[in-house]
Design a protein around this motif. Sequence first.
Motif, PDB file in Angstrom:
ATOM      1  N   PRO A  95       0.647  -1.288   0.050  1.00 33.91           N
ATOM      2  CA  PRO A  95       0.024  -0.028  -0.024  1.00 33.91           C
ATOM      3  C   PRO A  95       0.879   1.350   0.006  1.00 33.91           C
ATOM      4  N   ASP A  96       2.009   1.347   0.624  1.00 39.71           N
ATOM      5  CA  ASP A  96       3.056   2.374   0.572  1.00 39.71           C
ATOM      6  C   ASP A  96       3.110   3.011  -0.843  1.00 39.71           C
ATOM      7  N   LEU A  97       2.954   2.008  -1.831  1.00 41.33           N
ATOM      8  CA  LEU A  97       3.522   2.307  -3.179  1.00 41.33           C
ATOM      9  C   LEU A  97       2.305   3.049  -4.077  1.00 41.33           C
ATOM     10  N   GLU A  98       1.264   2.980  -3.493  1.00 40.38           N
ATOM     11  CA  GLU A  98      -0.032   3.379  -4.302  1.00 40.38           C
ATOM     12  C   GLU A  98       0.337   4.754  -4.781  1.00 40.38           C
ATOM     13  N   ARG A  99       0.779   5.598  -4.166  1.00 47.09           N
ATOM     14  CA  ARG A  99       0.670   7.076  -4.796  1.00 47.09           C
ATOM     15  C   ARG A  99       1.623   7.088  -6.114  1.00 47.09           C
ATOM     16  N   LEU A 100       2.872   6.211  -5.807  1.00 46.68           N
ATOM     17  CA  LEU A 100       3.819   6.064  -6.978  1.00 46.68           C
ATOM     18  C   LEU A 100       3.173   5.603  -8.226  1.00 46.68           C
ATOM     19  N   TYR A 101       2.337   4.579  -8.076  1.00 45.48           N
ATOM     20  CA  TYR A 101       1.453   4.195  -9.132  1.00 45.48           C
ATOM     21  C   TYR A 101       0.397   5.104  -9.691  1.00 45.48           C
ATOM     22  N   GLN A 102      -0.183   5.480  -8.706  1.00 46.70           N
ATOM     23  CA  GLN A 102      -1.329   6.499  -9.213  1.00 46.70           C
ATOM     24  C   GLN A 102      -0.869   7.453 -10.091  1.00 46.70           C
ATOM     25  N   ARG A 103       0.550   8.173  -9.673  1.00 43.81           N
ATOM     26  CA  ARG A 103       1.038   9.102 -10.790  1.00 43.81           C
ATOM     27  C   ARG A 103       1.374   8.809 -12.003  1.00 43.81           C
ATOM     28  N   MET A 104       1.357   7.332 -12.239  1.00 42.93           N
ATOM     29  CA  MET A 104       1.560   6.880 -13.423  1.00 42.93           C
ATOM     30  C   MET A 104       0.251   6.405 -14.121  1.00 42.93           C
ATOM     31  N   GLY A 105      -0.886   6.631 -13.438  1.00 37.36           N
ATOM     32  CA  GLY A 105      -2.205   6.373 -14.067  1.00 37.36           C
ATOM     33  C   GLY A 105      -2.680   4.932 -13.466  1.00 37.36           C
ATOM     34  N   PHE A 106      -2.027   4.316 -12.527  1.00 32.53           N
ATOM     35  CA  PHE A 106      -2.713   3.151 -12.146  1.00 32.53           C
ATOM     36  C   PHE A 106      -3.959   3.602 -11.016  1.00 32.53           C
ATOM     37  N   SER A 107      -4.941   2.601 -10.953  1.00 33.93           N
ATOM     38  CA  SER A 107      -5.912   2.843  -9.953  1.00 33.93           C
ATOM     39  C   SER A 107      -6.276   1.461  -9.254  1.00 33.93           C
ATOM     40  N   GLN A 108      -6.713   1.675  -7.929  1.00 31.94           N
ATOM     41  CA  GLN A 108      -7.263   0.247  -7.532  1.00 31.94           C
ATOM     42  C   GLN A 108      -8.735  -0.011  -7.961  1.00 31.94           C
ATOM     43  N   ASP A 109      -9.219   0.859  -8.748  1.00 35.13           N
ATOM     44  CA  ASP A 109     -10.697   0.612  -9.439  1.00 35.13           C
ATOM     45  C   ASP A 109     -10.586  -0.238 -10.450  1.00 35.13           C
ATOM     46  N   THR A 110     -10.093  -1.529 -10.201  1.00 34.56           N
ATOM     47  CA  THR A 110     -10.209  -2.434 -11.291  1.00 34.56           C
ATOM     48  C   THR A 110     -10.329  -3.974 -11.003  1.00 34.56           C
ATOM     49  N   VAL A 111     -10.692  -4.543 -12.078  1.00 32.42           N
ATOM     50  CA  VAL A 111     -11.125  -5.951 -11.801  1.00 32.42           C
ATOM     51  C   VAL A 111      -9.991  -7.011 -12.251  1.00 32.42           C
ATOM     52  N   LEU A 112      -9.585  -7.533 -11.242  1.00 32.77           N
ATOM     53  CA  LEU A 112      -8.404  -8.766 -11.662  1.00 32.77           C
ATOM     54  C   LEU A 112      -8.820  -9.913 -12.390  1.00 32.77           C
ATOM     55  N   PRO A 113      -8.094 -10.555 -13.228  1.00 37.17           N
ATOM     56  CA  PRO A 113      -8.265 -11.748 -13.523  1.00 37.17           C
ATOM     57  C   PRO A 113      -8.146 -12.772 -12.413  1.00 37.17           C
ATOM     58  N   GLN A 114      -8.832 -14.008 -12.671  1.00 35.41           N
ATOM     59  CA  GLN A 114      -8.783 -14.838 -11.268  1.00 35.41           C
ATOM     60  C   GLN A 114      -7.534 -15.276 -10.972  1.00 35.41           C
ATOM     61  N   SER A 115      -6.778 -15.523 -12.025  1.00 36.09           N
ATOM     62  CA  SER A 115      -5.109 -15.951 -11.525  1.00 36.09           C
ATOM     63  C   SER A 115      -4.565 -14.817 -10.609  1.00 36.09           C
ATOM     64  N   LEU A 116      -4.863 -13.571 -10.858  1.00 35.68           N
ATOM     65  CA  LEU A 116      -4.136 -12.620 -10.109  1.00 35.68           C
ATOM     66  C   LEU A 116      -4.849 -12.443  -8.779  1.00 35.68           C
ATOM     67  N   SER A 117      -6.052 -12.619  -8.850  1.00 33.58           N
ATOM     68  CA  SER A 117      -6.857 -12.505  -7.576  1.00 33.58           C
ATOM     69  C   SER A 117      -6.748 -13.517  -6.636  1.00 33.58           C
ATOM     70  N   GLU A 118      -6.471 -14.642  -7.129  1.00 33.00           N
ATOM     71  CA  GLU A 118      -5.949 -15.953  -6.320  1.00 33.00           C
ATOM     72  C   GLU A 118      -4.630 -15.472  -5.634  1.00 33.00           C
ATOM     73  N   ARG A 119      -3.791 -15.237  -6.469  1.00 27.50           N
ATOM     74  CA  ARG A 119      -2.372 -14.555  -6.023  1.00 27.50           C
ATOM     75  C   ARG A 119      -2.508 -13.648  -5.026  1.00 27.50           C
ATOM     76  N   LEU A 120      -3.189 -12.569  -5.117  1.00 26.45           N
ATOM     77  CA  LEU A 120      -3.370 -11.583  -4.148  1.00 26.45           C
ATOM     78  C   LEU A 120      -3.717 -12.019  -2.830  1.00 26.45           C
ATOM     79  N   VAL A 121      -4.863 -12.904  -2.857  1.00 24.62           N
ATOM     80  CA  VAL A 121      -5.104 -13.586  -1.566  1.00 24.62           C
ATOM     81  C   VAL A 121      -4.232 -14.349  -0.949  1.00 24.62           C
TER      82      VAL A 121
END
Length: 140
Positions: A95-121
């Motif tokens: 979570p500490d890197l959220e602002r860095l990636y937001q400045r590049m256009g990334f957002s938490q408002d995203t739907v992960l594919p199942q493989s990444l969703s499982e990995r995140l868990v």
Amino acid sequence: MPPLHIEPLAEPLWPLLNKFYRSHNSSMKALKGGRLWVVRDGEIVAGLCLSPVVGGQWLTGVFVAPTHRGQGLAARLIGEAVAGIEGTVWLLCHPDLERLYQRMGFSQDTVLPQSLSERLVRYKRNKPMIAMGLNAQDKH
């Protein structure tokens, strides 16, 4: 001082990126089946890996040598690597890197594919993690 070069890393040279990660005591690794990108300042000073997943690419292994941080290299490297990619580019990060990636256009408002969703868990069992995405129409 030679100029910085941002370029894909040819497959025979992939061990160099892993050597770079190890030289900085990073546990990151270049993933087989991915496309590796590096920044060179004579030697590798930053790298990343893009691996195909359903609906886009998974961005991993973003690392900039401490001596080259604070110069926007991660943003430049990611920008070059994702240019022309169809679909979404996802990443999992602390979570500490959220602002860095937001400045590049990334957002938490995203739907992960199942493989990444499982990995995140799985990752969240051991450390705080968030998922972020960058949609194709946002990559300019």
